[in-house]
Scaffold this motif. Structure first.
Motif, short mmCIF file in Angstrom:
data_model
loop_
_atom_site.label_atom_id
_atom_site.label_comp_id
_atom_site.label_asym_id
_atom_site.label_seq_id
_atom_site.Cartn_x
_atom_site.Cartn_y
_atom_site.Cartn_z
N HIS A 223 0.82 -1.20 0.00
CA HIS A 223 0.00 0.00 0.00
C HIS A 223 0.87 1.26 0.00
O HIS A 223 0.66 2.17 -0.80
N HIS A 227 1.41 4.11 -3.19
CA HIS A 227 1.24 5.57 -3.07
C HIS A 227 2.54 6.33 -3.36
O HIS A 227 2.49 7.51 -3.67
N HIS A 254 -7.30 0.18 -4.76
CA HIS A 254 -8.11 0.16 -3.54
C HIS A 254 -9.34 -0.75 -3.70
O HIS A 254 -9.78 -1.37 -2.73
N HIS A 374 -10.97 11.66 -0.42
CA HIS A 374 -10.22 10.56 0.16
C HIS A 374 -9.19 11.04 1.18
O HIS A 374 -9.16 10.56 2.31
N PHE A 401 0.38 5.94 5.04
CA PHE A 401 0.06 4.82 4.16
C PHE A 401 0.64 3.51 4.70
O PHE A 401 0.12 2.44 4.44
N PHE A 410 -10.30 1.59 7.86
CA PHE A 410 -9.72 1.89 6.54
C PHE A 410 -10.57 1.23 5.45
O PHE A 410 -10.86 1.83 4.42
N HIS A 414 -12.80 2.82 2.47
CA HIS A 414 -12.59 2.50 1.05
C HIS A 414 -13.80 1.81 0.43
O HIS A 414 -14.03 1.95 -0.77
CU LIG Z 1 -4.48 4.05 -0.19
#
Ligand SMILES: [Cu+2]
Length: 680
Positions: A223, A227, A254, A374, A401, A410, A414
């Motif tokens: 993850h 990013h 995601h 987000h 992240f 989380f 998402h």
């Molecule tokens: Cu993410």
């Protein structure tokens, strides 16, 4: 470059070389760039014990003697970035060392990016590494690690450099406080120690059954690395190239985390994740059991709290307004750009625009209007333990992240955004049979060679970089052992007949979705396909007649192998250097952005958990965005540079609403059968 310029540059190089006689590659006048092995060595030591003095003598002395502003001809921006950073440093405006760092903190991010800009504008490795050594001693360590990781991912100078595993560079972000405490004790008493890590919380918390997913160090690295590869802050004008389909990738990576997590839940007798709702209670609390290296514990969140406005960040009301604007855009089929013009999203490209809008990234056509749903939501959710800053707590796990997926909320967050994306995807016209066909090509059969079987194993990683020390006292081995999911190797065997009289290029797309939902009711095709886990995507040339395709689970384009430990990375680099080799044989680890291969298939159960395995062989010529697709053997679709090779939307051909499943079942280039995944 004119001859005079060349002479000038040469003089500058020679002068610089004389100033740093110790530095290996400068002693070789015939080579302007050091070897990959040398660069790997440098990056290793820039990150090794990052809270202490550099342990490499040459780098250490560069860190002391280098003057970043002395010769600005080594920067592509004439030193603009470095002047800015040095000015901030001299004005004492930079965040102190030994303090927490969060990318979601605007000022801290700006500082990290000032350093990133210096790296990005360094013309050669000498300039890059000298700045790294210099600023490592002067800027906040978290900012330094972030800037260096991002630069190594993006700079053409570091194409072949493998970044050490983040969980061994900054172990505090990945390891429970209890284990970190034991590590300090081992260090203080000079007693080697190997400590078992347990997943957060107790069995009284149902969520603990799937903590092996959210707390997996490899998944956290995936993850965080994704990013880094597709940073929301990145501006094209600096780098001179565009990150292709970044917004769509944001959706897809995601979405895949979301459907994978739901599949893991199913395997553990848990309901799928419910989406987060701004006006309803957040049922699950969270106690992270994680501590910052500097700055205290990560804040907890009690059960059953109502969202509160977060001072200085956002009102809940404002987030609802942003959501409504985005849903309006989806209903209209267009986004309103900053200049008032409209951007059509009622097409395959729409998901890319929406991804940029929702994250939001610098690619958003109108951040003033659609905001940053987000990113703001991450902060707001992360701060619910101390929304008004009364207790002066550091940022929550959702503000990094590396640590986000530890908190089950989380996945609620998402799921909420995934459902907005779905609203858009479901508004598009379904594919017709004609669009999905691959003329003359038929799948005769699909089978799996080897068991579909998951298991838990122990994994050990070093905590040496977690503890403080001094060069005068030798290191003792300190590590932690954690249980993690893995699976046995297997292969897909796909038999395809090509009835054309010539060779054709084919794209092979493999997915699986859970056969039943949490109430043991089979998913309809349309529900199942939205929950499809992508297992692989690759290209093959099909000769006329029968073709037998064998694809190993280890070859999957969506996964990456385990990065070697920091110790073995250092060992292998030093061995290569002392053998006079210019490279280290670690190329397969350069991209760490995919899902860990261990997680390729979800955890099964003892009776065999049923999944629908789906294979689609589509027209590679129509799919191809670049030449020679079939030679593209190391394609990692989560981390690629340049034009994205596949023209089709992520998830194709399952990405659109399916009103009539018979369309798929009538396709000769589509195959579906039920498989069972076991866990022993
Ligand atoms: Cu993410």
């Amino acid at each position: 470059m004119g001859t005079n310029m060349k002479v000038l540059v040469l003089c500058a190089l020679v002068a610089a070389a004389a100033a740093w006689p110790n530095y290996g590659f400068l002693n070789d006048p015939g080579r302007s760039e050091p070897s990959d092995a040398q660069k790997q060595h440098d990056v290793n030591y820039l990150l090794y014990k990052v809270y202490e003095n550099i342990r490499d003598e040459k780098l250490k002395s560069i860190g002391v003697t280098f003057d970043p502003e002395a010769d600005t001809s080594h920067y592509t921006d004439n030193g603009e970035a470095v002047h800015k950073l040095v000015k901030e440093l001299k004005d004492n405006r930079l965040l102190q060392q030994k303090h927490w760092f969060s990318l979601f903190n605007t000022r801290q991010r700006e500082e990290a990016l000032l350093l990133y800009d210096v790296f990005e504008h360094s013309k050669d490795w000498k300039t890059f590494v000298s700045n790294a050594a210099y600023f490592r001693n002067r800027v906040n360590e978290g900012e330094f690690v972030y800037a260096l990781y991002a630069a190594v991912v993006h700079s053409p100078l570091t194409k072949h450099v493998v970044l050490p595993p983040l969980y061994e560079v900054t172990p505090h972000l990945f390891t429970n406080s209890e284990v970190i405490q034991k590590a300090y004790h081992a260090k203080m008493t000079q007693t080697p120690g190997k400590f078992r890590s347990y997943f957060t919380g107790s069995k009284r918390n149902k969520e603990q059954r799937v903590a092996y997913f959210g707390e997996d160090v490899g998944l956290n690295t995936h993850h965080a690395t994704w990013h880094l590869e597709f940073p929301f802050w990145r501006e094209d004008k600096h780098e001179g190239y565009h990150l292709d389909r970044k917004g769509e990738n944001f959706f897809w990576v995601h979405h895949q985390l979301t459907v994978r997590f739901d599949a893991e839940r199913l395997s553990n007798y848990l309901d799928p994740v419910d989406e987060l709702h701004w006006e309803e209670t957040i049922e699950e609390g969270f106690a992270p059991h994680t501590t910052y290296k500097y700055g205290g514990e990560f804040p907890s969140r009690p059960d059953n709290i109502h969202f509160e406005d977060v001072d200085g960040i956002a009102h809940i009301r404002d987030l609802i307004i942003l959501e409504n604007r985005i849903r309006d855009a989806i209903a209209h089929g267009y986004v309103t750009a900053h200049d008032g013009s409209t951007v059509d999203i009622n097409n395959s490209h729409g998901i890319d625009v929406l991804g940029d809008v929702i994250e939001s990234s610098t690619y958003s056509p109108n951040v003033e209007y659609y905001g940053s749903l987000h990113n703001t939501a991450h902060i707001v959710l992360g701060r619910q333990g101390d929304p008004h800053g009364k207790y002066d707590l550091p940022p929550g796990v959702l503000e990094h992240f590396e640590t986000s997926t530890r908190d089950p909320a989380f996945f609620r967050l998402h799921k909420y955004m995934d459902n907005i994306f779905r609203e858009h995807k479901d508004s598009l016209t379904p594919y017709t049979k004609e669009e999905l066909e691959f003329s003359g090509v038929a799948i005769d059969g699909v089978s799996i060679d080897g068991p579909l079987e998951t298991f838990f194993e122990d994994f050990e990683y070093s905590l040496v970089n977690a503890v403080d020390d001094t060069p005068q006292v030798a290191d003792v081995a300190i590590s932690t052992v954690v249980s993690r999911l893995n699976h046995k190797d297997f292969s897909f065997k796909i038999d395809v007949t090509n009835n054309n009289d010539h060779e054709v290029l084919a794209t092979v797309r493999i997915f699986a979705w859970p056969h039943n939902d949490n109430n043991d009711i089979p998913y309809s095709f349309n529900e199942g396909r939205w929950r499809a886990i992508e297992l692989d995507r690759f290209w093959r040339k099909l000769s006329p007649g029968v073709n037998h395709i064998v694809r190993k689970s280890t070859e999957s384009a969506v996964t990456v192998p385990d990065v070697p430990s920091f110790d073995s990375l250092i060992e292998r680099t030093e061995a290569a250097l002392s053998a006079g080799s210019s490279e280290v044989d670690i190329h397969e680890f350069v991209s760490a952005v995919g899902v860990p291969n261990r997680f390729l298939i979800p955890k099964g159960n003892s009776e065999g958990l049923e999944f629908e395995l789906v294979v689609a062989v589509t027209d590679g010529k129509a799919d191809a965005a670049v030449e020679s697709l079939h030679e593209n053997t190391v394609f990692n679709h989560y981390g690629y540079h340049g034009v994205y090779p596949d023209n089709r939307p992520h998830g194709y051909p399952l990405d659109r609403r399916v009103d009539d499943a018979r369309i798929f079942h009538d396709l000769s280039n589509f195959h579906q059968h039920t498989v069972k995944i076991y866990n022993h």
